[in-house]
Motif scaffolding. Structure first.
Motif, PDB file in Angstrom:
ATOM      1  N   TYR A  82       0.891  -1.041  -0.060  1.00  0.00           N
ATOM      2  CA  TYR A  82       0.086  -0.109  -0.008  1.00  0.00           C
ATOM      3  C   TYR A  82       0.748   1.332   0.034  1.00  0.00           C
ATOM      4  N   GLN A  83       1.909   1.122   0.729  1.00  0.00           N
ATOM      5  CA  GLN A  83       2.993   2.328   0.554  1.00  0.00           C
ATOM      6  C   GLN A  83       3.407   2.583  -0.720  1.00  0.00           C
ATOM      7  N   ARG A  84       3.743   1.449  -1.508  1.00  0.00           N
ATOM      8  CA  ARG A  84       4.168   1.736  -2.754  1.00  0.00           C
ATOM      9  C   ARG A  84       3.049   2.201  -3.840  1.00  0.00           C
ATOM     10  N   GLU A  85       1.784   2.088  -3.537  1.00  0.00           N
ATOM     11  CA  GLU A  85       0.789   2.476  -4.300  1.00  0.00           C
ATOM     12  C   GLU A  85       0.481   3.910  -4.085  1.00  0.00           C
ATOM     13  N   GLU A  86       0.973   4.251  -2.842  1.00  0.00           N
ATOM     14  CA  GLU A  86       0.688   5.807  -2.517  1.00  0.00           C
ATOM     15  C   GLU A  86       1.971   6.477  -2.817  1.00  0.00           C
ATOM     16  N   TYR A  87       3.143   5.946  -2.710  1.00  0.00           N
ATOM     17  CA  TYR A  87       4.274   6.893  -2.730  1.00  0.00           C
ATOM     18  C   TYR A  87       5.257   6.597  -3.965  1.00  0.00           C
ATOM     19  N   GLY A  88       4.795   5.503  -4.598  1.00  0.00           N
ATOM     20  CA  GLY A  88       5.732   5.177  -6.001  1.00  0.00           C
ATOM     21  C   GLY A  88       6.563   4.103  -5.469  1.00  0.00           C
ATOM     22  N   ASP A  89       7.562   3.974  -6.518  1.00  0.00           N
ATOM     23  CA  ASP A  89       8.600   2.785  -6.556  1.00  0.00           C
ATOM     24  C   ASP A  89       9.742   3.076  -5.550  1.00  0.00           C
ATOM     25  N   LEU A  90       9.850   4.191  -5.000  1.00  0.00           N
ATOM     26  CA  LEU A  90      10.918   4.634  -4.218  1.00  0.00           C
ATOM     27  C   LEU A  90      10.402   5.178  -2.893  1.00  0.00           C
TER      28      LEU A  90
END
Length: 527
Positions: A82-90
């Motif tokens: 979910y963090q990746r979905e919100e903030y991107g690949d990094l």
């Protein structure tokens, strides 16, 4: 103010580096270091500053983890998704309760940059609880050696150089095939004993039997000892060792991965973990001392090529041998069990793939009691493809972790030297961009077509590195591979394996473990 339990420790650990089940590290052609750096790194001074890396604030992240928060009681791998979905690949995850801030990357180009610049002595995050135990509680055993998992710098390099000749050379793995096969034969016999005579289904405690098989195999390699775990009854010492290993795995995850106050005062879970570590250490020490006596009684003229890992390491340094054996025990049980379970489950759910594999196995095991040998285990491409594909779909761990070996530019951002970075490859394993038909179990994607593995046509070679890459690749990967391949070969030669329940889920502790009862059905093969 930190308690004594945390005041003199190395940098704490938030993520566990893929621990010792990394069997199939993709081989990537080496490049000239200067050329590689020139191609992979932008001008550090021109990149966006580290402070601009996206991610939640410490307070925001803490709120999501507490009761009422959207991540409360959520598996760590789901939080990362979910963090990746919100903030991107990094993105950046903040430090909590004495932990450490780290970067999570899901960009394979970043992975390449990190591995290509890690240097002679790659560094990774450590288990802070394990570091405390070894330095403060049991320096009598671990005072000189931190072990491969926690050592850093030259200390790690010297330790790795000492154990490599005994563990990393293929010929040292091969001598164990008949011995590990004997454990697999006992595992088959155990399945016959415990399955229901009418339904052929094993009981809901079958996960315990898988763990016993794993521990029996690891102890045979690491300690030159058969524990007798697959017998109908086994001794109290072995039972305590299994329980302590289970407790340690769960507690390490809770204390290292989740918000915890143990760094401020000794919590009940921290005390229980120290008790489990003590039990593992004392019981392993006892078993190793018994093995040393047996080894010393052997002829001094014994063939060096037939000497096991423990015997070779004892000649180098008895204390080093002991620490390495304990590390293999602690690092090899849950990861190997997880990898084996994932493979068995996928074969049960894909009977057509299981049958293709069985036909390959029949070429080396024409009879059920045919021996597995060094020679006939060399040509099993479909078995290895089946395992590789199961590690893609059900990887025991989610990420490789490194400390940045120098100032890096990842996805356009400055990443200072020493920053912990988690390379989250497991989400990429199920990404259609890298693996077409990612949801399907297709071992064929790993088989060679001509001179090139089919997988490399679709996937960046730095994505699928389940056992790491470079100097710090898991040293025991060949042993884990052999254990799993041997057990699967024996099982499929004796049984049709079936699954008649809802989909099996896996949850993330310090490794991914099955979240459900492993009630497989094992139907006899007639011939």
């Amino acid at each position: 103010m930190l308690s004594k339990a945390a005041s003199r420790l190395p940098a704490p650990s938030i993520l566990r580096q893929n621990s010792c089940i990394r069997l199939f590290a993709t081989q990537v052609k080496a490049a000239d270091p200067d050329t590689t750096l020139a191609k992979l790194q932008d001008d550090y001074s021109k990149a966006s500053p580290f402070s601009k890396v996206p991610g939640p604030s410490k307070l925001t992240f803490l709120r999501t983890l507490l009761p009422g928060g959207k991540y409360f009681k959520m598996d760590f791998d789901q939080i990362i998704k979910y963090q990746r979905e919100e903030y991107g690949d990094l993105f950046k995850l903040p430090a909590l309760f004495g932990g450490v801030e780290f970067i999570a990357s899901h960009n394979p180009n970043d992975f390449q940059t990190i591995f290509r610049t890690e240097g002679q002595w790659p560094e990774r995050t450590t288990f802070q609880t394990l570091a405390y135990f070894r330095k403060k509680v049991r320096p009598d055993i671990y005072g000189k050696y931190a072990g491969l998992g926690n050592a850093q710098g030259k200390e790690w390099g010297d330790f790795r150089s000492a154990v490599n000749p005994a563990m990393a050379q293929p010929r040292n793995t091969k001598i164990y095939i008949p011995k590990v096969d004997s454990v697999a034969v006992d595992f088959v016999r155990r399945i016959l004993e415990i399955r229901d005579p009418k339904t052929n289904q094993v009981p809901e405690t079958f996960e315990d039997d898988i763990n016993k098989w794993t521990l029996e195999s690891v102890a045979l390699i690491a300690m030159d000892t058969r524990l007798g775990l697959l017998a109908q009854t086994y001794n109290d010492r072995s039972a305590k060792l299994i329980q302590a290993s289970k407790d340690a795995t769960r507690l390490v995850f809770d204390l290292e991965f989740k918000p915890s106050l143990w760094r401020i005062f000794e919590t009940p879970d921290f005390k229980r973990l120290m008790t489990a570590f003590n039990a593992i250490t004392d019981l392993s020490d006892e078993i190793i001392e018994e093995a040393k006596v047996r080894i010393e009684k052997k002829s001094k003229d014994s063939d060096e090529n037939e000497q096991g890992v423990l015997e070779k390491l004892l000649k180098i340094d008895p204390l080093l041998a002991k620490v390495m054996a304990i590390d293999m025990l602690f690092g090899g049980i849950d990861t190997t069990s997880s990898a084996f379970t994932g493979l068995l489950y996928l074969l049960a759910r894909n009977p057509e793939k299981q049958e293709i594999l069985r036909q390959e196995i029949l070429t080396i095991l024409p009879q059920k009691d045919s021996p597995l040998t060094v020679e006939n285990m060399t040509n099993l491409p479909y078995l290895r493809a089946c395992l590789k594909e199961s590690l893609r779909i059900h990887p025991p761990a989610n990420a490789n972790v490194r400390l940045a070996g120098q100032n890096l530019v990842l996805s356009g951002y400055q990443i200072p030297k020493g920053t912990p970075i988690a390379m989250g490859s497991s989400l990429l394993y199920m990404d259609e961009k890298y693996f077409p038909n990612a949801e399907k179990y297709e071992p064929e994607r790993w088989l060679r077509k001509g001179s090139t593995p089919a997988s490399t046509k679709a996937a960046n070679p730095f994505i699928f590195l389940p056992f790491g890459f470079g100097p710090r690749m898991c040293i025991a990967k060949r042993f884990a591979e052999m254990e799993i391949e041997t057990a699967i070969a024996r099982i499929l030669r004796n049984f049709h394996v079936e699954w008649h329940h809802s989909d099996l889920k896996f949850r993330f502790t310090s490794v991914k473990v099955p979240d459900g009862k492993l009630m497989f059905t094992f139907k006899d093969i007639v011939n």
